[in-house]
Design an enzyme around this catalytic site. Structure first.
Site, PDB file in Angstrom:
ATOM      1  N   CYS A  23      93.355 -18.187  44.451  1.00  0.00           N
ATOM      2  CA  CYS A  23      93.315 -19.070  43.296  1.00  0.00           C
ATOM      3  C   CYS A  23      94.622 -18.963  42.499  1.00  0.00           C
ATOM      4  O   CYS A  23      95.162 -19.972  42.031  1.00  0.00           O
ATOM      5  CB  CYS A  23      92.139 -18.661  42.439  1.00  0.00           C
ATOM      6  N   CYS A  57      86.842 -17.216  40.620  1.00  0.00           N
ATOM      7  CA  CYS A  57      87.890 -17.590  39.689  1.00  0.00           C
ATOM      8  C   CYS A  57      87.620 -18.967  39.110  1.00  0.00           C
ATOM      9  O   CYS A  57      87.525 -19.940  39.839  1.00  0.00           O
ATOM     10  CB  CYS A  57      89.167 -17.529  40.496  1.00  0.00           C
TER      11      CYS A  57
END
Length: 395
Positions: free
Chosen positions: A100, A200
């Site tokens: 991420c 995330c």
């Protein structure tokens, strides 16, 4: 005035990041990333991103900075979620947080920020950046955060010099308790907010539920392999070359169903990962069972009793040459070179003494002490004292 875009997530860390930068005289813009709205896969009953975006907006309002939301859900699905499904299907365990940062925050998001005329992007990560000169060039260094308990440098192990040059980490010098104090003094709505868990920016996700929506359940057996099995007994060996020794040290155990006894059933080997203890639903053993390997082709989960089972440990790992990444490219070792480092194979793991060996095909990381649950698809990161030098995906 330099312009900086802060990734406001609706949490306390990014809120204080924005406040500190404003105090330092930067022109600050708050940007909230919306990363999910795929109705074909439900993530949880709660809708954390709505609450988070409201909190981010209230913080921006309180600080008197402009605020907007960007929708990155398409890129997030493509680069993170699809990748995760694909990796689990292959019997590997990806790390969405590292991805991420590499693919979304410091790539897609950073490009948007720079297109808004920003000089920098700032995030609420607990890590630090330093600069040094070498041969007339500026070298950017990624250092661990001052709060040992919160250090998040591992999650940024795939960043590049270019990305670091445009990044600020204002809370890296602070302890978490100090960050909360500042938020409380400034009456920020996020001061007492709990740290987010789970994927995330997506919020709480029960991974098995999530995976079951794309990877179909498939019943298979759970096999318990006894610790005294012959395949674990190591006789003294001599090696003809260093490479032969490295291959031997990093080799996985190969299991077959007749290596142990069937102790239960499962709904899909691709839902499980090495070292896992929960979710096996097998009782009656003197010590708890741990997953020591999964075979997604044969759909078998291999387990061992107790956390000292020899099947859990390995001394070395291998990184394919295409997956070796140096933040400090100037320190990268070349073929047949080795380097003494500290390394970790998961977030929060205390740093371990290790050596890197570069070969034609990739890099071996050999630890001084055998490591538990070295897992394909995860990242290994290596350090020199508090500086993160590079990382790679475990093959």
């Amino acid at each position: 005035m330099k312009k900086v875009v802060v990734g406001l997530s609706g949490g306390v860390d990014s809120s204080v990041t924005a406040y500190l930068l404003k105090e330092q005289g930067y022109e600050v813009i708050g940007l909230f990333m919306k990363n999910w709205h795929d109705d074909s896969v439900t993530i949880s009953d709660e809708c954390p991103w709505l609450d988070d975006s409201n909190d981010a907006m209230m913080v921006a309002d309180k600080l008197g900075i402009p605020f907007q939301t960007v929708d990155l859900s398409e890129q997030y699905k493509e680069r993170i979620v699809d990748y995760m499904f694909n990796e689990y299907e292959r019997g590997r365990t990806p790390n969405p947080d590292v991805l991420c940062n590499r693919e979304i925050k410091f790539d897609v998001f950073m490009k948007i920020a720079l297109s808004l005329g920003a000089d920098y992007v700032a995030t609420g990560h607990y890590c630090r950046k330093a600069e040094s000169e070498k041969d007339g060039k500026t070298i950017y260094r990624l250092l661990s955060g001052k709060d040992n308990n919160k250090d998040q440098s591992y999650f940024l192990c795939q960043l590049t010099q270019e990305q670091l040059s445009k990044t600020l980490f204002p809370i890296g010098e602070l302890q978490k308790s100090e960050v909360r104090e500042i938020a409380a003094e400034q009456n920020l709505v996020t001061a007492e907010k709990k740290d987010s868990q789970g994927l995330c920016f997506i919020g709480k996700v029960r991974l098995p539920d999530f995976l079951q929506q794309k990877l179909k359940p498939k019943e298979g057996v759970i096999v318990e392999v006894p610790a005294g099995k012959d395949l674990y007994s190591e006789e003294e060996r001599t090696f003809n070359s260093k490479i032969e020794e490295l291959k031997h040290l990093s080799k996985k155990y190969r299991y077959q169903q007749n290596d142990g006894k069937v102790v239960g059933k499962h709904q899909g080997a691709h839902y499980f990962t090495k070292g896992q203890r929960k979710g096996l639903a097998v009782g009656g053993t003197p010590e708890p069972l741990f997953v020591i390997d999964t075979d997604v082709d044969e759909n078998i989960i291999y387990t061992g009793q107790g956390k000292d089972h020899p099947g859990i440990y390995r001394q070395a790992l291998f990184i394919d040459k295409n997956e070796v990444h140096w933040i400090r490219r100037d320190l990268a070792i070349t073929n047949d070179e080795e380097m003494k480092v500290k390394a970790r194979i998961r977030y929060r793991q205390p740093l371990q003494d290790a050596r890197l060996y570069q070969t034609d095909n990739g890099m071996y990381v050999v630890f001084e002490e055998p490591q538990a649950s070295i897992t394909e698809g995860q990242f290994v990161a290596w350090y020199d004292n508090e500086e993160l030098l590079g990382s790679g995906v475990i093959s």
